[in-house]
Write an enzyme that holds these catalytic residues in place. Sequence first.
Site, mmCIF file in Angstrom:
data_model
loop_
_atom_site.group_PDB
_atom_site.id
_atom_site.type_symbol
_atom_site.label_atom_id
_atom_site.label_comp_id
_atom_site.label_asym_id
_atom_site.label_seq_id
_atom_site.Cartn_x
_atom_site.Cartn_y
_atom_site.Cartn_z
ATOM 1 N N GLU A 119 43.578 -57.576 14.306
ATOM 2 C CA GLU A 119 43.998 -58.189 13.262
ATOM 3 C C GLU A 119 42.862 -59.148 12.832
ATOM 4 O O GLU A 119 42.097 -59.200 13.299
ATOM 5 C CB GLU A 119 44.669 -58.460 13.759
ATOM 6 N N ASN A 263 48.687 -57.330 20.232
ATOM 7 C CA ASN A 263 48.491 -56.153 20.487
ATOM 8 C C ASN A 263 49.537 -54.959 21.711
ATOM 9 O O ASN A 263 49.905 -55.544 22.514
ATOM 10 C CB ASN A 263 46.983 -55.508 21.007
ATOM 11 N N GLU A 296 52.834 -64.794 22.365
ATOM 12 C CA GLU A 296 52.214 -63.258 22.069
ATOM 13 C C GLU A 296 53.805 -62.536 22.206
ATOM 14 O O GLU A 296 53.951 -61.283 21.995
ATOM 15 C CB GLU A 296 51.268 -63.034 22.702
ATOM 16 N N HIS A 299 55.994 -61.876 20.071
ATOM 17 C CA HIS A 299 55.581 -61.388 18.341
ATOM 18 C C HIS A 299 55.564 -59.450 18.564
ATOM 19 O O HIS A 299 55.687 -58.739 18.274
ATOM 20 C CB HIS A 299 54.348 -61.201 18.840
#
Length: 855
Positions: A119, A263, A296, A299
């Site tokens: 990203e 990720n 994270e 997400h």
Amino acid sequence: MTTMNAKYLKDYLAPAFTITHIDLDFYLDGAETFVTAKSQVVRKDDQATTLVLHGEGIEIISLKVAGVDTCYSQEEAKLSIETQLEEFELEIVTKLDPESNSSLEGLYMSDGAYCTQCEAEGFRRITYFLDRPDVLAVYSVRVEADAKAFPYLLSNGNLLEQGETSSGRHFVKWHDPFPKPAYLFALVAGDFDLLEDQFVTSSQRQIKLQVFVDKGNLHKAHHAMASLKKSMAWDESRFDLEYDLDIYMIVAVDFFNMGAMENKGLNVFNTKYVLADTNSATDEDYHGIESVVGHEYFHNWTGNRVTCRDWFQLSLKEGLTVFRDQEFSSDLGSRAVNRIHAIKVIKNQQFAEDSGPMAHPIRPESVIEMNNFYTVTVYNKGAEVIRMMHTLLGEKSFQAGMKLYFERHDGQAVTCDDFAAAMTDASGVDLSLFKRWYSQSGTPVVTVTEKYDAKKACYSLVIEQVTHSTADQTDKLALHIPFDLELLSPDGTSMLSQVLNVKESRQEFIFNDITEQPIPSLLQNFSAPVKLDFSYSVEQLVHLMRYASSEVARWEASVALISQSIWDNVANLDQQQSMHIDPRVTDAYRGILLSEELDHALVAEIFTLPSVSALIEQAETVDLDALATARSFVVEELAMACEDELLSRYREQASIDNAGSRALKNICLLLLQKVSDDHQRFAKVQYEQAENMTDSLGALLALNGEDSSLRTTLMSDYETKWSETPLVMDKWLSLQATCASDTCLQQLERLTKHQSFSFSNPNRVRSLIGAFASANTVQFHKLDGSGYEFVTDTIIKLNKLNPQVAARIITPLIQFKKFDQARQSLMKASLKRILGLEDLSKDLYEKVSKALDSK
Ligand code: B3K
Ligand code: ZN
């Protein structure tokens, strides 16, 4: 130069081709690393005959369309292939050199381990691809490497197969069933210590949890693991969201440009947000880890399952996920203290961004380098925009909106408008005006005037809003502002509490049956990211500090009170009058120390007086020298007036083992140093007897206000003790960088050659040079320009080495508008030096050119 061209949101076009599946084969072998990518390409636009792929800094070994070697053309990081086919396999072999990749984007080495960061646009440094978030593909990945040096070979999704190959090498195959954009791809290969655990989801699925850390650090991974489990449980209970794969991995690496990366199924983290034990990490570090692990993890739904159509929509996932992580921290810890931290980020950093050359709306309209837009505006103001929607809808309707958003868009790449539409459709709340927050940059100034008619028992407020033009936009419109208000009676009881809907440039609100002149607590809980302009009297602020029902409002009143006192003294200095402090101010603060009922962490927040840079954000222009002098005076006077209470609170907390008490103890210790050198002995004893890093660092921080032999002794003790632990040495570097002493800069120049420092590691650079530029305001802005020179030299060094980090630490240098002419010219001269570089990165070019173009 064409590479410096901006891209515009208005030019968005759906992709002419898409890629539905990709098979990636990584042959990892240092400078001889090969990647074979087999992509299933599908034409979406009947008219399109040219497939244009992104790619940067990689060598093509071969390219086949449907099994046949095919011609292509290349220009400016783009590769074009002519084709009439509807669907075909595209096979590309590329060669990379991860060892020489110092930008830490794409595939690179971090301390002997291969790792990736894709990203925003890093995947194109691995293979040629449709590297845009609206192309979602299913990934199958095979990784092969030397078995001894790289025992763990990780990628996204579920593990399918592993085995030996020839000559000491091995391989692993992974498959991620969830289609994802390339930016969520990850690969890690290395040797680690592994902490394992599991989580059973609400539907009784067993998830394997793994945290990989550098060898020897296993004992420091437990807090991250515990945080992960809390995050998974919280997302189920508050948002009804369950994890979807069978495994969740976190890998901590030393070389990382930011905090962490979400990720799919394989988060890569900066060690700073994983490693902790009480000896080496502060309470703040523990909190940071919990919140970043949460961020994270959250997400996985807000970002991964539903992603962004294009990068202009970044706040769709970041603003929302920051809001979610803030709520997570607030549900688990102190809501008031978490809110105060979030408010400080907006007021001290985001307001500065909005009034500087990089001003942009939370949904930017033009971008040169996407990495420059991972900003406090997109993230933190973005979270404030979500928070305002939450205020307008209430928790129940907000959750209904979230549910609808996932029902509609799971597996899609969507826009901020899609999010707002789901919120409106689920709640019936009209957000059409509210949506201006997405497209308008700048900070609204909300001016409030009050009127009270005792005879009619009528109280009224006139609320006016104006947003001044910003570097990127001149015309501004009125915004929909949820304005939280409480009216307090003179005896401190709450008379009314309400959220007003401010929608026009001027509105009057009338309250009847108000039998006594109330004291208004305005914009409670910072219900909108605006600047409040109301001429509070000292009496009113003191009243609010005492009686406001909201703890955040009490803190806000204290900031306003002490700030007023500092600005009054700036004015005194200007008029060559002597400085003084109103005893009502010191009394109010003393009252806080004396009050038994307040949470210790909150008292600590109230006594953490606004920094010079926070004060600068309150003004249009500033006389820095007068401001620094006035601030020091007020801090000293306050500390002297409260000396006894500070001492007794210090002693009282000394043995209490919780974070709030430690925060309070350490702020008392710091303030006591302003009273007399005698109090250094407390710092000495605390340092010597400290059983945790919070206390050791608290002692050093208290001594950081000036040079002293005690400071020198303790700093060198710390250095000896921790020289082998980089993250702990980062704190030492930051202490050096933020020391108030006039010799600070000389020390820093020396420290760039210290064995604990390295220009190639972002954590080191941020701790030393970043901290100096952003937190040592007085030394950085020294009138001889030496602070600017030092930071500029670093930026120039990093331009090639790591442009992303260079562009991060330049921020204080481009925000020159509020300073005097002499400083402005020096700062501009530094920026011109950067602009003159021959091979200037896009990252720096965008910021520097905007700064120099701004008026
Ligand atoms: N999404 C990443 C940030 C990527 C930054 C790219 N320059 C971490 C996060 O916000 O969770
Ligand atoms: Zn994020």
